[in-house]
Design a protein around this motif. Structure first.
Motif, PDB file in Angstrom:
ATOM      1  N   SER A   1       0.839  -1.209   0.000  1.00  0.00           N
ATOM      2  CA  SER A   1       0.000   0.000   0.000  1.00  0.00           C
ATOM      3  C   SER A   1       0.871   1.255   0.000  1.00  0.00           C
ATOM      4  N   SER A   2       1.902   1.249   0.825  1.00  0.00           N
ATOM      5  CA  SER A   2       2.801   2.395   0.905  1.00  0.00           C
ATOM      6  C   SER A   2       3.582   2.586  -0.389  1.00  0.00           C
ATOM      7  N   THR A   3       3.973   1.469  -0.996  1.00  0.00           N
ATOM      8  CA  THR A   3       4.697   1.539  -2.271  1.00  0.00           C
ATOM      9  C   THR A   3       3.812   2.117  -3.366  1.00  0.00           C
ATOM     10  N   ILE A   4       2.570   1.656  -3.435  1.00  0.00           N
ATOM     11  CA  ILE A   4       1.623   2.179  -4.424  1.00  0.00           C
ATOM     12  C   ILE A   4       1.434   3.682  -4.229  1.00  0.00           C
ATOM     13  N   MET A   5       1.300   4.087  -2.965  1.00  0.00           N
ATOM     14  CA  MET A   5       1.123   5.506  -2.662  1.00  0.00           C
ATOM     15  C   MET A   5       2.280   6.329  -3.224  1.00  0.00           C
ATOM     16  N   TYR A   6       3.506   5.887  -2.996  1.00  0.00           N
ATOM     17  CA  TYR A   6       4.651   6.687  -3.432  1.00  0.00           C
ATOM     18  C   TYR A   6       4.941   6.556  -4.917  1.00  0.00           C
ATOM     19  N   ILE A   7       4.542   5.473  -5.526  1.00  0.00           N
ATOM     20  CA  ILE A   7       4.629   5.387  -6.985  1.00  0.00           C
ATOM     21  C   ILE A   7       3.705   6.432  -7.609  1.00  0.00           C
ATOM     22  N   LEU A   8       2.503   6.567  -7.053  1.00  0.00           N
ATOM     23  CA  LEU A   8       1.561   7.578  -7.543  1.00  0.00           C
ATOM     24  C   LEU A   8       2.101   8.991  -7.313  1.00  0.00           C
ATOM     25  N   ILE A   9       2.713   9.229  -6.152  1.00  0.00           N
ATOM     26  CA  ILE A   9       3.297  10.548  -5.880  1.00  0.00           C
ATOM     27  C   ILE A   9       4.399  10.858  -6.890  1.00  0.00           C
TER      28      ILE A   9
ATOM     29  N   THR B   1       4.025  13.919  -9.442  1.00  0.00           N
ATOM     30  CA  THR B   1       5.027  14.979  -9.323  1.00  0.00           C
ATOM     31  C   THR B   1       5.769  15.184 -10.639  1.00  0.00           C
ATOM     32  N   THR B   2       6.100  14.087 -11.298  1.00  0.00           N
ATOM     33  CA  THR B   2       6.801  14.170 -12.583  1.00  0.00           C
ATOM     34  C   THR B   2       5.922  14.820 -13.648  1.00  0.00           C
ATOM     35  N   LEU B   3       4.659  14.408 -13.710  1.00  0.00           N
ATOM     36  CA  LEU B   3       3.727  14.996 -14.670  1.00  0.00           C
ATOM     37  C   LEU B   3       3.552  16.489 -14.389  1.00  0.00           C
ATOM     38  N   TYR B   4       3.406  16.840 -13.109  1.00  0.00           N
ATOM     39  CA  TYR B   4       3.238  18.246 -12.740  1.00  0.00           C
ATOM     40  C   TYR B   4       4.468  19.059 -13.140  1.00  0.00           C
TER      41      TYR B   4
END
Length: 289
Positions: A208-216, A220-223
């Motif tokens: 769950s934590s890994t998924i969260m930070y993959i999304l971040i 962040t990269t897209l932004y």
């Protein structure tokens, strides 16, 4: 500006101020424990977070970012109120440079009502519903930013010549302040969602934590790509989203890197990218001035 529009501008700004004040007061009560003593809340925010802790939960020091969020909010709302009291030769500031129009102030009022709702949902341990609430907080905050970015761009030439201090106040206080708050609520949305996966869907904590930070990392990269290209004329002086990513990632890692944990690895990557993107953002801003 018609009389009705001027009246709506003033009333919506005052309404936003009142609701934001109530929201800040309740947040302070929820965070300090006084709210529990008064019977308003069952737990402090820290106590609920401890009940549903996962690997990605930031250390306590990271949540001090709320102090900066509220300081920014006090300052930019004070600025918004000042535009109702000041005038130029062409008319009142809120008329000649309406960069915080009723659609902004009313939407931010909704945002603050949603924040109040989150305080109670999280306190009552409705973690899934609180995640949805946080998502709406992020969306409304993001739309508020879009409104202000477009308005400041529209009136930029006039403000540079006649209201340079107001232009600076919008770029430093409004845009960076709301961006700080909105980015943190996005991180909180993802964190609450990860907590929901772990405690309600029985997904492994590390996953769950890994998924969260993959999304971040992806967001962040897209932004960053949009920030330094197509959005640059609007977001040129907005730096706080990268600071939030760095603080949140450092808080989650808490200076305790575990090379065997995929979550720990993604947190470290998020920190590195946050720093790289912030430096890149500063460089882009300097060379385009």
């Amino acid at each position: 500006m018609s009389g009705f529009t001027a009246c709506a501008y003033i009333l919506s700004t005052v309404l936003m101020t009142v609701i934001a004040g109530v929201s800040a007061l309740l947040a302070a009560l929820a965070g300090s424990g006084v709210g529990v003593e008064l019977g308003i809340f069952n737990y402090t925010i820290t106590e609920v977070s401890a009940l549903y802790e996962i690997e990605a939960t930031p250390a306590g020091w990271a949540f001090s970012i709320w102090l900066f969020i509220f300081v920014f909010e006090i300052l930019w709302i004070a600025y918004a109120l000042s535009t109702l009291c000041r005038s130029t030769k062409q008319g009142p500031v809120y008329v000649v440079a309406p960069v915080l129009p009723p659609e902004y102030t009313l939407l931010y009022s909704v945002n603050q009502l949603l924040l109040i709702g989150w305080l109670f949902l999280f306190d009552r341990e409705f973690i899934g519903y609180s995640s949805i609430d946080l998502l709406f907080i992020f969306v409304t905050g993001f739309i508020c930013l879009l409104i202000n970015f477009r308005r400041v761009d529209k009136y930029q030439s006039y403000m540079q010549e006649n209201l340079p201090q107001d232009l600076l106040a919008n770029r430093v206080l409004v845009q960076n302040g709301v961006a700080l708050y909105t980015t943190w609520t996005l991180v909180a949305t993802l964190l609450n969602s990860a907590i929901t996966l772990t405690y309600k869907a029985n997904v492994d904590d590390t996953l769950s934590s890994t998924i969260m930070y993959i999304l971040i990392i992806i967001i962040t990269t897209l932004y960053f790509v949009l920030d330094v290209t197509v959005w640059n004329k609007y977001t040129r002086y907005t730096f706080t989203p990268y600071i939030v990513v760095i603080v949140a990632s450092l808080g989650s890692l808490n200076f305790n890197f575990d090379p065997s944990s995929s979550a720990s690895i993604t947190m470290l990557i998020s920190i590195i990218l946050g720093i790289v993107y912030l430096v890149g953002k500063i460089f882009r801003t300097v060379i385009t001035r």
